[in-house]
Design a protein around this motif. Structure first.
Motif, short mmCIF file in Angstrom:
data_model
loop_
_atom_site.label_atom_id
_atom_site.label_comp_id
_atom_site.label_asym_id
_atom_site.label_seq_id
_atom_site.Cartn_x
_atom_site.Cartn_y
_atom_site.Cartn_z
N HIS A 12 -37.04 28.92 19.70
CA HIS A 12 -37.19 29.93 20.74
C HIS A 12 -35.97 29.95 21.66
CE1 HIS A 12 -41.26 30.58 19.49
NE2 HIS A 12 -41.64 29.34 19.80
N TYR A 13 -35.52 28.79 22.02
CA TYR A 13 -34.41 28.70 22.96
C TYR A 13 -33.08 29.05 22.30
CZ TYR A 13 -38.05 26.77 25.76
OH TYR A 13 -39.22 26.61 26.44
N VAL A 14 -32.94 28.76 21.03
CA VAL A 14 -31.75 29.18 20.30
C VAL A 14 -31.71 30.71 20.23
CG1 VAL A 14 -30.65 29.17 18.02
CG2 VAL A 14 -31.57 27.05 18.97
N LEU A 15 -32.86 31.31 20.02
CA LEU A 15 -32.93 32.77 19.98
C LEU A 15 -32.59 33.39 21.34
CD1 LEU A 15 -33.58 34.91 17.87
CD2 LEU A 15 -35.94 34.85 18.64
N ILE A 16 -33.02 32.77 22.42
CA ILE A 16 -32.69 33.27 23.75
C ILE A 16 -31.19 33.14 24.01
CG2 ILE A 16 -32.95 32.82 26.23
CD1 ILE A 16 -35.88 32.16 25.66
N ILE A 21 -25.82 35.83 24.40
CA ILE A 21 -24.46 36.02 23.88
C ILE A 21 -24.25 37.45 23.42
CG2 ILE A 21 -22.92 35.37 21.98
CD1 ILE A 21 -24.07 32.52 22.25
N VAL A 22 -25.24 38.04 22.75
CA VAL A 22 -25.12 39.43 22.31
C VAL A 22 -25.05 40.36 23.52
CG1 VAL A 22 -26.34 41.31 21.14
CG2 VAL A 22 -26.24 39.05 20.09
N GLY A 23 -25.86 40.11 24.54
CA GLY A 23 -25.82 40.93 25.74
C GLY A 23 -24.50 40.83 26.48
N ILE A 24 -23.96 39.63 26.59
CA ILE A 24 -22.68 39.45 27.26
C ILE A 24 -21.56 40.10 26.46
CG2 ILE A 24 -20.96 37.71 27.91
CD1 ILE A 24 -23.28 35.95 28.81
N ALA A 25 -21.63 40.05 25.13
CA ALA A 25 -20.64 40.74 24.30
C ALA A 25 -20.68 42.24 24.57
CB ALA A 25 -20.89 40.45 22.83
N ILE A 44 -25.56 49.70 22.43
CA ILE A 44 -26.38 49.20 21.34
C ILE A 44 -26.49 47.68 21.41
CG2 ILE A 44 -26.44 48.91 18.82
CD1 ILE A 44 -25.27 51.78 18.66
N LEU A 45 -25.38 47.00 21.71
CA LEU A 45 -25.43 45.54 21.83
C LEU A 45 -26.32 45.11 22.99
CD1 LEU A 45 -21.76 44.43 21.09
CD2 LEU A 45 -23.79 44.01 19.71
N ILE A 52 -34.00 41.17 21.52
CA ILE A 52 -34.09 39.81 20.98
C ILE A 52 -34.63 38.86 22.03
CG2 ILE A 52 -32.74 37.88 20.09
CD1 ILE A 52 -30.87 39.96 18.81
N ALA A 53 -34.15 38.99 23.26
CA ALA A 53 -34.62 38.11 24.34
C ALA A 53 -36.11 38.31 24.60
CB ALA A 53 -33.82 38.35 25.61
#
Length: 62
Positions: A12-16, A21-25, A44-45, A52-53
């Motif tokens: 769960h925490y790896v997914l968060i 990281i995707v949001g910051i990208a 889109i990112l 995902i979060a």
């Protein structure tokens, strides 16, 4: 496995972290260039990172 152990699983925490990281990208991509292509990709990112979060958070709450 009880609910507390399931909520504290590492996946769960790896997914968060991946979602952050995707949001910051997406945020950084928005400020690279002001072309419409980068803006669409950044949006889109950001949406993908939020989805995902939320999925990870609801999995923890479940």
């Amino acid at each position: 496995m009880n609910k507390t152990e399931e909520a504290n699983e590492e996946k769960h925490y790896v997914l968060i972290v991946f979602a952050v990281i995707v949001g910051i990208a997406g945020i950084y991509l928005r400020f690279i260039n002001e072309t419409h292509l980068y803006t669409w990709i950044a949006n889109i990112l950001l949406i993908l990172g939020v989805a995902i979060a939320l999925r990870a958070i609801f999995a923890i709450l479940k």
